[in-house]
Design an enzyme around this catalytic site. Sequence first.
Site, PDB file in Angstrom:
ATOM      1  N   LYS A 150       0.797  -1.243   0.000  1.00  0.00           N
ATOM      2  CA  LYS A 150       0.000   0.000   0.000  1.00  0.00           C
ATOM      3  C   LYS A 150       0.823   1.284   0.000  1.00  0.00           C
ATOM      4  O   LYS A 150       0.369   2.327   0.464  1.00  0.00           O
ATOM      5  CB  LYS A 150      -0.993   0.042   1.200  1.00  0.00           C
ATOM      6  CG  LYS A 150      -1.856  -1.146   1.379  1.00  0.00           C
ATOM      7  CD  LYS A 150      -2.452  -1.696   0.117  1.00  0.00           C
ATOM      8  CE  LYS A 150      -3.485  -0.847  -0.553  1.00  0.00           C
ATOM      9  NZ  LYS A 150      -3.862  -1.427  -1.880  1.00  0.00           N
ATOM     10  N   THR A 154       3.526   0.396  -4.603  1.00  0.00           N
ATOM     11  CA  THR A 154       4.410  -0.601  -5.232  1.00  0.00           C
ATOM     12  C   THR A 154       3.932  -0.989  -6.635  1.00  0.00           C
ATOM     13  O   THR A 154       4.751  -1.225  -7.521  1.00  0.00           O
ATOM     14  CB  THR A 154       4.527  -1.867  -4.358  1.00  0.00           C
ATOM     15  OG1 THR A 154       3.219  -2.354  -4.088  1.00  0.00           O
ATOM     16  CG2 THR A 154       5.250  -1.587  -3.048  1.00  0.00           C
ATOM     17  N   THR A 155       2.618  -1.031  -6.827  1.00  0.00           N
ATOM     18  CA  THR A 155       2.118  -1.422  -8.149  1.00  0.00           C
ATOM     19  C   THR A 155       2.434  -0.351  -9.179  1.00  0.00           C
ATOM     20  O   THR A 155       2.803  -0.649 -10.329  1.00  0.00           O
ATOM     21  CB  THR A 155       0.590  -1.679  -8.112  1.00  0.00           C
ATOM     22  OG1 THR A 155       0.306  -2.423  -6.950  1.00  0.00           O
ATOM     23  CG2 THR A 155       0.107  -2.406  -9.329  1.00  0.00           C
ATOM     24  N   SER A 207      -4.871   2.579   4.492  1.00  0.00           N
ATOM     25  CA  SER A 207      -5.051   2.095   3.122  1.00  0.00           C
ATOM     26  C   SER A 207      -5.206   0.568   3.122  1.00  0.00           C
ATOM     27  O   SER A 207      -6.013   0.005   2.382  1.00  0.00           O
ATOM     28  CB  SER A 207      -3.842   2.515   2.278  1.00  0.00           C
ATOM     29  OG  SER A 207      -3.887   1.911   1.016  1.00  0.00           O
ATOM     30  N   TYR A 214      -0.813   9.903 -11.542  1.00  0.00           N
ATOM     31  CA  TYR A 214      -0.074   9.805 -12.811  1.00  0.00           C
ATOM     32  C   TYR A 214      -0.371   8.463 -13.454  1.00  0.00           C
ATOM     33  O   TYR A 214      -0.510   7.438 -12.778  1.00  0.00           O
ATOM     34  CB  TYR A 214       1.437   9.927 -12.558  1.00  0.00           C
ATOM     35  CG  TYR A 214       1.890  11.366 -12.548  1.00  0.00           C
ATOM     36  CD1 TYR A 214       2.457  11.930 -13.687  1.00  0.00           C
ATOM     37  CD2 TYR A 214       1.722  12.150 -11.408  1.00  0.00           C
ATOM     38  CE1 TYR A 214       2.863  13.258 -13.681  1.00  0.00           C
ATOM     39  CE2 TYR A 214       2.125  13.471 -11.389  1.00  0.00           C
ATOM     40  CZ  TYR A 214       2.694  14.018 -12.537  1.00  0.00           C
ATOM     41  OH  TYR A 214       3.095  15.324 -12.536  1.00  0.00           O
ATOM     42  N   ARG A 269      -7.910   4.101  -4.474  1.00  0.00           N
ATOM     43  CA  ARG A 269      -9.335   3.990  -4.129  1.00  0.00           C
ATOM     44  C   ARG A 269      -9.842   5.302  -3.538  1.00  0.00           C
ATOM     45  O   ARG A 269      -9.081   6.092  -2.987  1.00  0.00           O
ATOM     46  CB  ARG A 269      -9.539   2.903  -3.073  1.00  0.00           C
ATOM     47  CG  ARG A 269      -9.448   1.516  -3.593  1.00  0.00           C
ATOM     48  CD  ARG A 269     -10.063   0.535  -2.589  1.00  0.00           C
ATOM     49  NE  ARG A 269      -9.967  -0.810  -3.144  1.00  0.00           N
ATOM     50  CZ  ARG A 269      -8.957  -1.605  -2.951  1.00  0.00           C
ATOM     51  NH1 ARG A 269      -7.926  -1.213  -2.220  1.00  0.00           N
ATOM     52  NH2 ARG A 269      -8.947  -2.806  -3.500  1.00  0.00           N
ATOM     53  N   ILE A 270     -11.163   5.436  -3.612  1.00  0.00           N
ATOM     54  CA  ILE A 270     -11.756   6.610  -2.959  1.00  0.00           C
ATOM     55  C   ILE A 270     -12.454   6.126  -1.693  1.00  0.00           C
ATOM     56  O   ILE A 270     -13.277   5.214  -1.742  1.00  0.00           O
ATOM     57  CB  ILE A 270     -12.747   7.292  -3.923  1.00  0.00           C
ATOM     58  CG1 ILE A 270     -11.944   7.832  -5.108  1.00  0.00           C
ATOM     59  CG2 ILE A 270     -13.494   8.437  -3.226  1.00  0.00           C
ATOM     60  CD1 ILE A 270     -12.785   8.215  -6.285  1.00  0.00           C
ATOM     61  N   TYR A 271     -12.046   6.654  -0.585  1.00  0.00           N
ATOM     62  CA  TYR A 271     -12.654   6.280   0.700  1.00  0.00           C
ATOM     63  C   TYR A 271     -12.585   7.486   1.627  1.00  0.00           C
ATOM     64  O   TYR A 271     -11.800   8.421   1.388  1.00  0.00           O
ATOM     65  CB  TYR A 271     -11.990   5.056   1.321  1.00  0.00           C
ATOM     66  CG  TYR A 271     -10.473   5.026   1.242  1.00  0.00           C
ATOM     67  CD1 TYR A 271      -9.686   5.788   2.107  1.00  0.00           C
ATOM     68  CD2 TYR A 271      -9.820   4.227   0.288  1.00  0.00           C
ATOM     69  CE1 TYR A 271      -8.305   5.738   2.034  1.00  0.00           C
ATOM     70  CE2 TYR A 271      -8.440   4.179   0.204  1.00  0.00           C
ATOM     71  CZ  TYR A 271      -7.686   4.941   1.077  1.00  0.00           C
ATOM     72  OH  TYR A 271      -6.326   4.909   1.005  1.00  0.00           O
TER      73      TYR A 271
END
EC number: 2.8.2.8
Length: 966
Positions: free
Chosen positions: A681, A684-685, A795, A900, A918-920
């Site tokens: 979180k 990393t991705t 997250s 980005y 995500r939207i939280y």
Amino acid sequence: MERIPMLMKTAPNDITLTPLPSSSLSSFKDEKPRKFYDMRHLLPTKSPVSSSSSSTNGLIINNYGINSKNSFMTRLCCHMMKGVQRNIQKCVAALVLISFFSIIFFTQYMDSSPLVGLIHRDTKPMPLIHCQTLNKSPSDPSQTHDHRSEARLRIDSKVLVFVETTYSKLGREIAEELVYNRIKYKIEVSGKSLPVLTNLDKGRYGVIVFENLDKYLSMDKWNRELLDKYCREYSVGIVGFMSASEETLVGAQLKDFPLYVHTNLRLRDASLNPFSPVLRLTRAGDTAWGPLPGQDWAVFQHNHSTYEPLEFAQKNTLDYPNDNGIQPPLTTVLQDHGKLDNIQRIFFGAGLKFWLHRLLFLDALSYLSHGQLSVSLNRMILVDIDDIFVGERGTRLKPDDVHALISTQSRIAEMVPGFRFNLGFSGKYFHHGTKEENLGDDMLLRNVDKFTWFSHMWNHQQPHLYDNLTVLMNDMMLNKDFAKVKNIPLDSGYSVSPHHSGVYPVHELLYQAWKNVWNVRVTSTEEYPHLRPARLRRGFIHRNIMVLPRQTCGLFTHTMYIDRYPGGRDKLDESIQRGELFQTIVYNQINIFMTHMSNYGSDRLALYTFESVIKFLRCWTNLKLTSAPPLQLGEHYFKLHPEESDPVWGNPCEDARHLKIWSRNKSCDSLPKFMILGPQKTGTTALYTFLSMHPSLASNLPSPDTFEEIQFFNGNNYYRGLDWYMSFFPLQNATSSNSVHIGGPSSTGSTNARYFFEKSATYFDGDLVPKRAHQLLPNAKLVVILISPAKRAYSWYQHTRAHGDIIANNYSFYQVITATDTAPKPLRDLRNRCLNPGKYAQHLERWLAFYPAQQLHIIDGEQLRLNPIDVMNDLQRFLKIAPIMDYSNHLRYDSKKGFYCQVINETRNKCLGKSKGRIYPEMDEKSTKILQRYYLSHNTALVKLLKKLGSRPIPTWLKNELSTTT
Ligand code: A3P
């Protein structure tokens, strides 16, 4: 030289010196190290053979000269003589040729002829060990030699070793012996303040060892009192070695002890006090005849009942010619029973160069720790004979060799219950010897039930050369069919691979084929983790096959004759009687030795070696020797060392021997050059995706279970082995060499020139990961991303919620992070997964215990999110990737996504999926506060660490978090 103040010299005005009671010591007074006598006159004079032969030739030439007068008769004679001479030359040449071929013929095909007997002089050594007590069977170790008492329960089984410097020789030898015997220890350099000695009400150390006794005697008052107090309170003893010094001491008193030393002596003929209570592993079997190693022995003289000699020796009369007559023995190792000050000690007059001291040292540890540091007295021995039926003519077993094998086996079995030679056969070469050797093969099979058997490869081929399972299995089947026809038992569950091939480094095909064809459960190798140092060889379990460490005995396929033994017979005898082989068995509870068939023919060196070493062990130790079939050994081994079950995969390219037995189709190019470690979180991705866009980089293939992450070094995937891991990094150019290019791309220009990398975000906080990763990828670069640990925790919570996790959906974030240790396990697990990875400094320290800081790159995750172009440029420079890719052409802020994304064309971007970014709702205030406090110490530690690492900017989020909290 001014020696330490507490060692007082025997100067006449030195009033502290007690007069020496024994007359024997008078002869030390004028002893300066003397030169050895010139013994050359005792050596045999040089053989005159060479000079006589040349002078004989000279005489013949001279005779011709005398006879060559100018008469006709003389010339005729000369002519005839020349003719005769030519014929003689021809005859001699013919004779030489005939003899040569006859010898070849007789040695190859007529091996019982007297000629062969003449050529092969019988040089077989006899296993005769000089030992007074050999025929008295050693006492039952379970009945006697028990040092255990209640006092041991108050101390840990660990040794504290004070060394002069971290590099000092004896200190290293002590440490090596402790490692060999798997005794835990802590090294401290003398002269510094003492380490913490207690842990609650338990002593941390069972024995204190001083590499140099002087350092104990010269300790400052404070530390000495502290140490002595500890020793008295916890009944902990002290071992001290007299160290060599330039100054020769004669009857010098040890400060505060009624004890005198004489130093720099050359001694011989050591023997032990059979009544000493210290002896446990060591047996006072005989006298160790001959000079003792070194010229700097110290001997002790005492006049108090607290002292009891443990070892004696004699002065070397050759060195001290003035000492006529019989000398009383001198004490070289002394026990202090502690009657004076309640502290038990054992003083050694020399270091561990002398083999008996190595044994006595173990006994000293056992005795002084009240049995807490006692090593087991049980030893198991298995001797494999590899290459049965394999071997050149002339090197194989004949019937009388097989007789000798059987009779030695029964003699050994009397000393080592259960002992049987373990024969590994390769059926293809059955009956490939001379006539008599073929009879030897038959005789082995007639006695099949006298031995245990295991399958070698049918054709002695190395399994790592196979890349087809069926072909490998077919070859194994041929050996199995052979075994069935010849009534060789099939059920040992053991096998050994030629030259360790395929066992380690693991060749998966071998393990599969072994399972399928032979149901192999146990094997052995010298190669794990490396051949040397032998004291670190270990076992592991892979695919349910137990791999046991194998020990070296100094015999190889080519060591067949004693007079051709490398280094000579003395070298082999030294190994058997006190040296490497003897000590290997003393130090290892389970010993598997590999020998070869050729060691049992010719001079039968293996029979000599093993019978001799077992006799020597019986003479000098109280070890209880037994043997058992390999399967039992394997089970016993892992009962003793359960911690070794898990393998550690090393890098085959880091060990030349491993490379030789590694498949040509495998290459270290199939390993990543760098890794993104996580934590989860932190972005990393995104980083993984951006790097994958680079033409010089190649990520791993996706995993069917864990998608883009392989997750090899943590969790169960590790047990799938190196072949499995490397299958994620396929080289398109399959003929790649095993060259290592870690740290920089290969210059071949092929696909190998690409940097392989992987990202598994769980690596960062995995306990075992740094050690495992370092074993395999010591040169890999490591990339870590850090964001606010509180944000990271939140997250992660949102991530698990989004994945439908019941706990995350039933409990608020606040409830999760404040869950106590009494909460239900799933809740505690979620709390831990939220909180633990954020203890950044702690995890980084673990990585830095294995990797140098220069290999670690830390990315500020906020920067990665807000300014990935700069982050990617920095990273490329750190990784030394060429050519540098300008990410400003490839990344663009996507206002819809709010992050980005990858540029596809002028109008289109490719962003990460819904699960990333995500939207939280924002974190609630209470949780924010709690986490600020929770991470305060961890964040402070992180700042310290970053400063220590140098030239690393402190991320803004970190500064902010610390300023808010304070
Ligand atoms: P959130 O989804 O909580 O916002 P990881 O890939 O390690 O699981 O990290 C996911 C996080 O990466 C996301 O967390 C997001 O904030 C962050 N991130 C950073 N750069 C991103 C990007 N370019 N696209 C999407 N997410 C990004």
